[in-house]
Design a protein around this motif. Structure first.
Motif, PDB file in Angstrom:
ATOM      1  N   GLY A  41      -4.367   2.455  17.367  1.00  0.00           N
ATOM      2  CA  GLY A  41      -4.681   3.431  16.331  1.00  0.00           C
ATOM      3  C   GLY A  41      -3.582   4.450  16.079  1.00  0.00           C
ATOM      4  N   THR A  42      -2.443   4.314  16.763  1.00  0.00           N
ATOM      5  CA  THR A  42      -1.322   5.235  16.551  1.00  0.00           C
ATOM      6  C   THR A  42      -0.645   4.908  15.230  1.00  0.00           C
ATOM      7  OG1 THR A  42      -1.009   5.282  18.946  1.00  0.00           O
ATOM      8  CG2 THR A  42       0.756   6.206  17.596  1.00  0.00           C
ATOM      9  N   LYS A  43      -0.342   5.956  14.479  1.00  0.00           N
ATOM     10  CA  LYS A  43       0.233   5.799  13.148  1.00  0.00           C
ATOM     11  C   LYS A  43       1.711   6.189  13.172  1.00  0.00           C
ATOM     12  CE  LYS A  43      -2.398   7.726  10.172  1.00  0.00           C
ATOM     13  NZ  LYS A  43      -3.041   8.746   9.338  1.00  0.00           N
ATOM     14  N   TYR A  44       2.552   5.366  12.554  1.00  0.00           N
ATOM     15  CA  TYR A  44       3.982   5.638  12.456  1.00  0.00           C
ATOM     16  C   TYR A  44       4.396   5.564  10.992  1.00  0.00           C
ATOM     17  CZ  TYR A  44       3.629   4.205  17.353  1.00  0.00           C
ATOM     18  OH  TYR A  44       3.252   4.077  18.661  1.00  0.00           O
ATOM     19  N   GLN A  45       5.080   6.593  10.525  1.00  0.00           N
ATOM     20  CA  GLN A  45       5.562   6.577   9.141  1.00  0.00           C
ATOM     21  C   GLN A  45       6.857   5.790   9.047  1.00  0.00           C
ATOM     22  OE1 GLN A  45       5.779  10.599   7.621  1.00  0.00           O
ATOM     23  NE2 GLN A  45       3.798  10.299   6.647  1.00  0.00           N
ATOM     24  N   LEU A  46       7.058   5.160   7.887  1.00  0.00           N
ATOM     25  CA  LEU A  46       8.281   4.414   7.621  1.00  0.00           C
ATOM     26  C   LEU A  46       9.176   5.276   6.731  1.00  0.00           C
ATOM     27  CD1 LEU A  46       6.685   0.923   6.872  1.00  0.00           C
ATOM     28  CD2 LEU A  46       7.472   1.819   9.050  1.00  0.00           C
ATOM     29  N   TRP A  47      10.022   6.092   7.358  1.00  0.00           N
ATOM     30  CA  TRP A  47      10.890   7.012   6.615  1.00  0.00           C
ATOM     31  C   TRP A  47      11.820   6.275   5.674  1.00  0.00           C
ATOM     32  CZ3 TRP A  47      11.717  12.427   6.877  1.00  0.00           C
ATOM     33  CH2 TRP A  47      10.808  13.098   7.699  1.00  0.00           C
ATOM     34  N   ALA A  48      12.221   5.053   6.045  1.00  0.00           N
ATOM     35  CA  ALA A  48      13.184   4.303   5.235  1.00  0.00           C
ATOM     36  C   ALA A  48      12.564   3.733   3.968  1.00  0.00           C
ATOM     37  CB  ALA A  48      13.787   3.169   6.059  1.00  0.00           C
ATOM     38  N   LEU A  49      11.243   3.734   3.882  1.00  0.00           N
ATOM     39  CA  LEU A  49      10.556   3.194   2.709  1.00  0.00           C
ATOM     40  C   LEU A  49       9.697   4.283   2.066  1.00  0.00           C
ATOM     41  CD1 LEU A  49       9.363  -0.235   4.164  1.00  0.00           C
ATOM     42  CD2 LEU A  49      11.356   0.202   2.720  1.00  0.00           C
ATOM     43  N   PRO A  50      10.331   5.231   1.389  1.00  0.00           N
ATOM     44  CA  PRO A  50       9.537   6.283   0.750  1.00  0.00           C
ATOM     45  C   PRO A  50       8.740   5.724  -0.416  1.00  0.00           C
ATOM     46  CG  PRO A  50      11.828   6.492   0.107  1.00  0.00           C
ATOM     47  CD  PRO A  50      11.764   5.389   1.137  1.00  0.00           C
ATOM     48  N   VAL A  51       7.609   6.340  -0.688  1.00  0.00           N
ATOM     49  CA  VAL A  51       6.764   5.937  -1.814  1.00  0.00           C
ATOM     50  C   VAL A  51       7.267   6.645  -3.066  1.00  0.00           C
ATOM     51  CG1 VAL A  51       4.454   6.136  -2.792  1.00  0.00           C
ATOM     52  CG2 VAL A  51       4.747   5.459  -0.411  1.00  0.00           C
ATOM     53  N   SER A  52       7.456   5.870  -4.128  1.00  0.00           N
ATOM     54  CA  SER A  52       7.867   6.439  -5.408  1.00  0.00           C
ATOM     55  C   SER A  52       6.718   6.296  -6.395  1.00  0.00           C
ATOM     56  CB  SER A  52       9.113   5.737  -5.942  1.00  0.00           C
ATOM     57  OG  SER A  52       9.374   6.142  -7.267  1.00  0.00           O
ATOM     58  N   LEU A  53       6.055   7.424  -6.680  1.00  0.00           N
ATOM     59  CA  LEU A  53       4.959   7.374  -7.648  1.00  0.00           C
ATOM     60  C   LEU A  53       5.484   7.024  -9.037  1.00  0.00           C
ATOM     61  CD1 LEU A  53       2.853  10.438  -6.457  1.00  0.00           C
ATOM     62  CD2 LEU A  53       2.532   8.025  -5.925  1.00  0.00           C
ATOM     63  N   ARG A  54       6.705   7.455  -9.340  1.00  0.00           N
ATOM     64  CA  ARG A  54       7.315   7.120 -10.633  1.00  0.00           C
ATOM     65  C   ARG A  54       7.503   5.605 -10.759  1.00  0.00           C
ATOM     66  NH1 ARG A  54      12.792   9.990 -11.818  1.00  0.00           N
ATOM     67  NH2 ARG A  54      11.384  11.747 -11.966  1.00  0.00           N
TER      68      ARG A  54
ATOM     69  N   LEU B 230       0.633 -14.092 -16.888  1.00  0.00           N
ATOM     70  CA  LEU B 230       1.114 -14.318 -15.522  1.00  0.00           C
ATOM     71  C   LEU B 230       0.798 -13.136 -14.618  1.00  0.00           C
ATOM     72  CD1 LEU B 230       4.656 -15.771 -16.299  1.00  0.00           C
ATOM     73  CD2 LEU B 230       2.592 -17.033 -15.712  1.00  0.00           C
ATOM     74  N   VAL B 231       0.119 -12.114 -15.175  1.00  0.00           N
ATOM     75  CA  VAL B 231      -0.116 -10.876 -14.433  1.00  0.00           C
ATOM     76  C   VAL B 231      -0.868 -11.121 -13.144  1.00  0.00           C
ATOM     77  CG1 VAL B 231      -1.280  -8.675 -14.524  1.00  0.00           C
ATOM     78  CG2 VAL B 231      -0.021  -9.485 -16.501  1.00  0.00           C
ATOM     79  N   THR B 232      -1.897 -11.925 -13.188  1.00  0.00           N
ATOM     80  CA  THR B 232      -2.718 -12.106 -11.993  1.00  0.00           C
ATOM     81  C   THR B 232      -1.989 -12.914 -10.926  1.00  0.00           C
ATOM     82  OG1 THR B 232      -3.736 -13.992 -13.061  1.00  0.00           O
ATOM     83  CG2 THR B 232      -4.905 -11.893 -13.197  1.00  0.00           C
ATOM     84  N   ARG B 233      -1.070 -13.838 -11.384  1.00  0.00           N
ATOM     85  CA  ARG B 233      -0.369 -14.656 -10.401  1.00  0.00           C
ATOM     86  C   ARG B 233       0.818 -13.935  -9.781  1.00  0.00           C
ATOM     87  NH1 ARG B 233       1.966 -19.586 -12.107  1.00  0.00           N
ATOM     88  NH2 ARG B 233       1.928 -18.877 -14.234  1.00  0.00           N
ATOM     89  N   ASP B 234       1.553 -13.183 -10.583  1.00  0.00           N
ATOM     90  CA  ASP B 234       2.777 -12.549 -10.106  1.00  0.00           C
ATOM     91  C   ASP B 234       2.833 -11.108 -10.587  1.00  0.00           C
ATOM     92  OD1 ASP B 234       5.190 -12.260  -8.907  1.00  0.00           O
ATOM     93  OD2 ASP B 234       6.339 -13.235 -10.498  1.00  0.00           O
ATOM     94  N   PRO B 235       2.066 -10.212  -9.957  1.00  0.00           N
ATOM     95  CA  PRO B 235       2.017  -8.834 -10.429  1.00  0.00           C
ATOM     96  C   PRO B 235       3.349  -8.109 -10.240  1.00  0.00           C
ATOM     97  CG  PRO B 235       0.851  -9.042  -8.359  1.00  0.00           C
ATOM     98  CD  PRO B 235       1.242 -10.428  -8.777  1.00  0.00           C
ATOM     99  N   VAL B 236       3.624  -7.197 -11.160  1.00  0.00           N
ATOM    100  CA  VAL B 236       4.824  -6.369 -11.064  1.00  0.00           C
ATOM    101  C   VAL B 236       4.518  -5.234 -10.092  1.00  0.00           C
ATOM    102  CG1 VAL B 236       6.408  -4.901 -12.349  1.00  0.00           C
ATOM    103  CG2 VAL B 236       5.453  -6.944 -13.434  1.00  0.00           C
ATOM    104  N   ARG B 237       5.415  -5.029  -9.124  1.00  0.00           N
ATOM    105  CA  ARG B 237       5.204  -3.967  -8.137  1.00  0.00           C
ATOM    106  C   ARG B 237       6.452  -3.102  -8.043  1.00  0.00           C
ATOM    107  NH1 ARG B 237       2.775  -8.288  -5.050  1.00  0.00           N
ATOM    108  NH2 ARG B 237       0.584  -7.851  -4.720  1.00  0.00           N
ATOM    109  N   ALA B 238       6.254  -1.867  -7.610  1.00  0.00           N
ATOM    110  CA  ALA B 238       7.394  -1.007  -7.276  1.00  0.00           C
ATOM    111  C   ALA B 238       8.111  -1.627  -6.079  1.00  0.00           C
ATOM    112  CB  ALA B 238       6.905   0.399  -6.944  1.00  0.00           C
ATOM    113  N   ALA B 239       9.419  -1.368  -5.968  1.00  0.00           N
ATOM    114  CA  ALA B 239      10.227  -1.996  -4.911  1.00  0.00           C
ATOM    115  C   ALA B 239       9.662  -1.724  -3.517  1.00  0.00           C
ATOM    116  CB  ALA B 239      11.670  -1.508  -5.008  1.00  0.00           C
ATOM    117  N   GLY B 240       9.297  -0.480  -3.238  1.00  0.00           N
ATOM    118  CA  GLY B 240       8.744  -0.139  -1.925  1.00  0.00           C
ATOM    119  C   GLY B 240       7.427  -0.853  -1.655  1.00  0.00           C
ATOM    120  N   ASP B 241       6.581  -0.964  -2.676  1.00  0.00           N
ATOM    121  CA  ASP B 241       5.302  -1.658  -2.514  1.00  0.00           C
ATOM    122  C   ASP B 241       5.517  -3.151  -2.284  1.00  0.00           C
ATOM    123  OD1 ASP B 241       3.959   0.714  -2.829  1.00  0.00           O
ATOM    124  OD2 ASP B 241       3.571   0.428  -4.965  1.00  0.00           O
ATOM    125  N   GLN B 242       6.541  -3.722  -2.930  1.00  0.00           N
ATOM    126  CA  GLN B 242       6.845  -5.145  -2.736  1.00  0.00           C
ATOM    127  C   GLN B 242       7.316  -5.389  -1.304  1.00  0.00           C
ATOM    128  OE1 GLN B 242       6.317  -7.838  -4.848  1.00  0.00           O
ATOM    129  NE2 GLN B 242       6.724  -8.873  -2.911  1.00  0.00           N
TER     130      GLN B 242
END
Length: 198
Positions: free
Chosen positions: A101-114, A138-150
């Motif tokens: 249950g220990t949580k670690y943040q990934l500093w190298a992968l910041p979330v970009s809301l933009r 093709l949206v359902t098969r290959d959704p577009v994601r932000a780089a960090g989310d991908q």
């Protein structure tokens, strides 16, 4: 086991290099042209600030291979075998949670809301174009994601496929980054002594 995939924040690296350039310019000028205690104060300040800039901008990285995830954050290095990873989660920050249950943040992968909003707009545009042309989108098969989310999605897939592998078992390991903390602490002590001695 294949070679580590390395993920870093390009914006963090660019920002860190720019900050180091500014520190070298201003600090170097103070050391060379300063009078009295100014060169010593500048050196102590540089010794304090440079490791912190490196820690928060250039150092963070995420390394992934078939056996484990290694997270290099500003002041710690965390090694998690895939079998010890309970979840990889994205919200306002990207984080990994181990089986305890220990949580670690990934500093190298910041979330970009933009970037997320941009990806959502592209997704909506592609869906609208598919509907108006009468073609299946093709949206359902290959959704577009932000780089960090991908990247997080790729890490989740790797974790799911390797969680039960014999080489991916073991306990999490955490070590402090004394190579960053030591010089910064020495700079802080030296700066404090110089200020106190006046």
């Amino acid at each position: 086991m294949y070679q580590d995939q390395v993920h870093r924040s390009s914006a963090g690296i660019v920002g860190g290099v720019m900050l180091l350039g500014i520190i070298a310019w201003i600090g170097g000028d103070a050391v060379v042209r300063g009078e009295g205690r100014t060169p010593w104060l500048a050196l102590a300040s540089i010794l304090l600030v440079v490791p912190l800039v490196v820690a928060f901008s250039l150092r963070p990285a995420v390394f992934a291979n078939t056996d484990r995830l290694r997270i290099r954050n500003p002041f710690r290095v965390i090694e998690l075998p895939w079998g010890a990873v309970a979840a990889l989660r994205s919200g306002y920050s990207n984080e990994v949670i181990d089986e305890a249950g220990t949580k670690y943040q990934l500093w190298a992968l910041p979330v970009s809301l933009r970037a997320r909003k941009r990806a959502a707009r592209q997704q909506a545009r592609a869906a609208a174009e598919g509907d108006s042309s009468g073609r299946t989108s093709l949206v359902t098969r290959d959704p577009v994601r932000a780089a960090g989310d991908q990247i997080m999605n790729d890490l989740r897939e790797l974790q799911e496929s390797r969680a039960q592998a014999p080489g991916a078992q073991g306990e999490p390991g955490v070590r402090w980054a004394w190579e960053v903390m030591g010089p910064a602490a020495a700079g802080a002590v030296l700066l404090t002594v110089l200020i106190v001695l006046g």
